[in-house]
Design an enzyme around this catalytic site. Structure first.
Site, mmCIF file in Angstrom:
data_model
loop_
_atom_site.group_PDB
_atom_site.id
_atom_site.type_symbol
_atom_site.label_atom_id
_atom_site.label_comp_id
_atom_site.label_asym_id
_atom_site.label_seq_id
_atom_site.Cartn_x
_atom_site.Cartn_y
_atom_site.Cartn_z
ATOM 1 N N ASP A 479 2.379 1.927 2.212
ATOM 2 C CA ASP A 479 2.538 1.605 0.792
ATOM 3 C C ASP A 479 3.177 2.780 0.042
ATOM 4 O O ASP A 479 3.239 3.909 0.549
ATOM 5 C CB ASP A 479 1.147 1.288 0.223
ATOM 6 C CG ASP A 479 1.189 0.384 -0.989
ATOM 7 O OD1 ASP A 479 2.275 0.185 -1.556
ATOM 8 O OD2 ASP A 479 0.120 -0.125 -1.379
ATOM 9 N N ASP A 549 3.688 -8.189 -4.758
ATOM 10 C CA ASP A 549 2.240 -8.301 -4.993
ATOM 11 C C ASP A 549 1.898 -9.648 -5.606
ATOM 12 O O ASP A 549 0.724 -10.017 -5.663
ATOM 13 C CB ASP A 549 1.781 -7.200 -5.960
ATOM 14 C CG ASP A 549 1.356 -5.946 -5.222
ATOM 15 O OD1 ASP A 549 1.239 -5.992 -3.987
ATOM 16 O OD2 ASP A 549 1.140 -4.916 -5.884
HETATM 17 C C1 DGJ Z 1 -0.023 -2.147 -3.698
HETATM 18 C C2 DGJ Z 1 0.204 -3.130 -2.605
HETATM 19 O O1 DGJ Z 1 1.345 -3.888 -2.866
HETATM 20 C C3 DGJ Z 1 -1.026 -4.010 -2.443
HETATM 21 O O2 DGJ Z 1 -0.799 -4.988 -1.482
HETATM 22 C C4 DGJ Z 1 -2.194 -3.124 -2.070
HETATM 23 O O3 DGJ Z 1 -1.973 -2.568 -0.802
HETATM 24 C C5 DGJ Z 1 -2.380 -2.052 -3.105
HETATM 25 N N1 DGJ Z 1 -1.169 -1.329 -3.377
HETATM 26 C C6 DGJ Z 1 -3.447 -1.083 -2.692
HETATM 27 O O4 DGJ Z 1 -3.543 -0.008 -3.515
#
Ligand code: DGJ
Length: 741
Positions: A479, A549
């Site tokens: 991430d 997301d």
């Molecule tokens: C952003 C990501 O896109 C999510 O799927 C998740 O992993 C969060 N960060 C966790 O902090």
């Protein structure tokens, strides 16, 4: 495929069955672009494609010539300041303060295959017969800077891959303040400019506007390719569509700051530039040093946008993505993020995994919150050691428990970031990007580690490699949750601060290279606050990426449809999540959530224990269905049929290579009453195959389905016959076609 050089006319013709790319050496030594488009016959002389004219107020390069102006010549790598006034491909600040360059042809090589780009992701060949590469060597006689322009033509498809490198063969330091990967001058401006913009939760929405005189551009100066814009643009003839007409796609294989620009002159010539964003770019090149730009890929199609996308899909799936997983069906996963956020215990995780296993899920992914003091967003990033209060037997113990259940285990990292409340920051406060005497902005309470420094990358590598070596980890979600601010490295002198953004990305690539090299069977999924670094650069290391997301099925229609213009289905992370959805608070039917997520890597982002028994049964059926058709979804040929950007309906389909199987997805936003009968003309089928349709069990020839169309009328068209299932808002259907012969 061939690259033909005519020594007499000093003309190069790169061609395969699909395209021709023709350029020539001008009398002054500069390189001129003559033609890029549909394959044409070879001719010994293409010089008539160059036109010269005397025009008032134009400047001319040579004393004795009244027509030689670079302003009106389509060039291969135009520079500003000596008769060309357009935005340049390169700009070089020299010791005496001047910025004029003049690159003149010296020599060239033509070789089969394609060289790799040191430290940078790029397309590749597995066999030299798959491509040929032309390297043009040019030199500025005044400062000794050598410019190499690389052109690779692949045997199949309208693909030309390009990059440039600079070698300082002079005696003085030089500063590259602009070094684009591609400059493409086209003779007219009759195009639409298509780009993919957005923000968190609504990435890669397609935007189209007419090219007009002046500059139109998209880009990123955030340190990563970004949610806001993607390093991919298309020039489309106004009369071209998804299935016919001329389009050219321009894609940059890079994950950092980028600029994609089209400049239309007042004589209607179009210059496309693609490369590292020149804003804050200043690369010092000492004598003997080389700078290599990232690679840009152009795809020409005379059969519309779908064909262009399919060419990118195949190239990026087979000759950009690498390693063990590139051609493999992706595991169906469950991720705990939306199920628990930070609020989990080991028992809760095992519960989630156990239920998922019972439903057929193959991989359990532990997301953010398992390490250091990470019980909230303000602490822990940088300390890649399991929190013993949460996970008493560490990642090794938890991974073993998951393996014992019969699933694979995956783990989340955010390698580039640190919280101030972390042991790493307490030990190395100078390891973050920050400008002296300025405040340092945070993003989600986190700071960006200075990945331009090798010791920082080494340290993160050691922590990650230790976990991946000790525990049975089969998947990593990488991430990256903030953009860069106050970009400055404590390790570089003042005259090299303009290198930090690019050096940072080279550090990211270095860590990816080391980890994927050491753990070749681990599946990496890239992620950046959803899809903020969904670009071809990362596809080279991580064959899939978290698309957004926003996991709402209806929002995902636009996001996945937009993403599909460049990127293959196999790389789009897409999951079923709960309702009401956590991003838009919308409730959609469970089957629609799956019907969208099938066209991706597929997984779940919820706790299946919390679903009703009926829903759990449906989930089991979904997983069994995906396992049956996974190869088709992820590696079939993808066609866009109806755009969510044009109205309330979306349709797309995948077809197997042998055309014997296809799945069509049809989706609606809001339901209406008393609506027309509807049909969708399918694509890519064999006209002579007779297909059994899953919805009615009847047989239809491919030509009927592609011309008369597939009937998609639903109960909104009139009163229901008995037994019909009523349609509703956010409804969707899948049609499965199987050839009977
Ligand atoms: C952003 C990501 O896109 C999510 O799927 C998740 O992993 C969060 N960060 C966790 O902090």
């Amino acid at each position: 495929m061939s690259i033909i050089f005519n020594e007499k006319t000093r003309t190069f013709h790169l061609c395969n069955d699909s395209v021709s790319y023709i350029m020539t050496v001008l009398p002054g030594g500069q390189m001129a672009q003559l033609y890029f488009g549909k394959r044409i016959h070879h001719s010994e002389d293409f010089s008539h494609l160059l036109e010269f004219a005397f025009r008032p107020m134009t400047s001319y390069l040579y004393d004795d010539d009244y027509k030689y102006t670079l302003e009106h010549i389509n060039q291969e790598y135009g520079v500003f300041g000596s008769t060309d006034y357009r935005d340049p491909a390169a700009e070089i600040l020299q010791n005496d303060g001047s910025r004029i360059s003049d690159f003149k042809y010296q020599t060239h090589t033509i070789k089969s295959g394609k060289p790799s780009l040191l430290g940078l992701p790029a397309t590749y060949t597995e066999d030299d017969s798959e491509a040929e590469t032309l390297t043009l060597v040019l030199k500025d006689p005044v400062n000794g800077l050598v410019l190499r322009l690389f052109y690779t033509i692949f045997a199949e498809g309208g693909i030309i891959a390009r990059s440039a490198s600079f070698v300082n063969e002079g005696a003085d330091d030089l500063h590259l303040t602009r070094a684009m990967s591609l400059c493409m001058d086209l003779p007219d401006s009759n195009y639409e400019f298509i780009h993919f913009s957005g923000a968190w939760g609504r990435e890669r929405h397609m935007k189209t506007r007419r090219l007009a005189q002046g500059i139109q551009s998209v880009g990123s100066v955030r340190g990563h390719s970004s949610h806001n814009h993607n390093p991919f643009v298309i020039l489309k003839r106004p009369d071209a569509s998804e299935f016919q007409g001329e389009v050219i796609g321009f894609s940059l294989i890079y994950s950092g700051n980028f600029l994609a620009q089209a400049e239309v002159s007042t004589h209607e010539e179009t210059r496309v530039l693609l490369g590292i964003h020149p804003h804050w770019f200043d690369w010092k090149l000492e004598p003997g040093e080389t700078f290599q730009t990232p690679e840009a890929v152009m795809v020409y199609s005379d059969q519309g946008l779908n064909h262009m996308s399919q060419t990118f899909h195949k190239l990026y799936q087979t000759r950009l993505a690498r390693g063990y997983w590139k051609d493999k069906e992706r595991p169906i996963l469950i991720n705990n993020w939306e199920a628990t956020y930070f609020d989990f215990t080991q028992d809760r995780l095992v519960d989630i995994a156990s239920k998922a296993k019972a439903c057929g899920v193959e991989l359990f992914v532990l997301d953010d919150g398992w390490f250091g003091g990470r019980r909230h967003e303000k602490a822990g990033l940088g300390d890649w050691i399991a929190n013993p209060d949460l996970l008493p037997s560490g990642i090794t113990g938890l991974a073993q428990k998951i393996e014992d259940i019969g699933m694979k285990f995956g783990l989340w990292f955010e390698p580039e970031m640190v919280n101030k409340d972390s042991d790493l920051y307490r030990k190395h406060p100078d390891w973050i990007l920050k400008t002296p005497n300025r405040s340092t902005s945070h993003g989600r309470f986190q700071y960006v580690l200075d990945f331009s420094r090798k010791e920082v990358v080494d340290c993160v590598y050691e922590m990650m490699a230790k976990i991946l070596s000790e525990a049975k980890v089969s998947y990593v979600k990488w991430d990256m949750n903030r953009s860069i601010t106050e970009c400055y490295s404590a390790a570089l002198p003042s005259d090299r601060q303009g290198e930090v953004f690019h050096r940072y990305i080279l550090g990211v690539y270095d860590l990816y290279e080391r980890l994927t090299g050491k753990f070749p069977q681990v599946l990496f999924e890239s992620c950046a606050s959803g899809g903020a670094r969904f670009d071809p650069g990362l596809l080279y290391y991580a064959p899939q990426g978290w698309t957004s997301d926003d996991s709402d099925a209806i929002e995902r229609l636009k996001i996945q449809y937009g993403t599909s213009y460049c990127y293959p289905v196999s790389c789009m992370g897409s999951h079923v999540s709960v309702t009401p959805n956590h991003q838009v608070f919308r409730s959609t039917p469970l089957h629609t959530r799956a019907n969208v997520a099938y066209f991706g890597t597929f997984g779940y982002e919820l706790d299946l224990n919390k679903l009703s028994e009926e829903e759990q049964k449906e989930v089991k059926e979904q997983i069994a269905f995906m396992k049956q058709y996974r190869r088709l979804f992820q590696f079939g040929t993808f066609y866009r049929l109806m755009s969510p950007f044009d109205g309330g309906s979306t349709a797309w389909m995948v077809v197997s290579d042998d055309k014997k199987e296809a799945v069509v997805g049809v989706y609606k936003v809001l339901n209406s009453a008393n609506m027309p009968f509807t049909r969708v003309a399918l694509k890519g089928l064999d006209p002579d195959f007779c297909y059994e349709l899953s919805t009615d069990g009847k047989y239809h020839y491919g030509d009927e389905l592609m011309n008369a169309g597939l009937i998609t009328t639903d109960s909104s068209a009139g009163e229901l016959a008995s037994g019909d299932i009523p349609t509703c808002d956010f409804d969707s259907r899948l049609f499965i076609l199987k050839a009977s012969n």
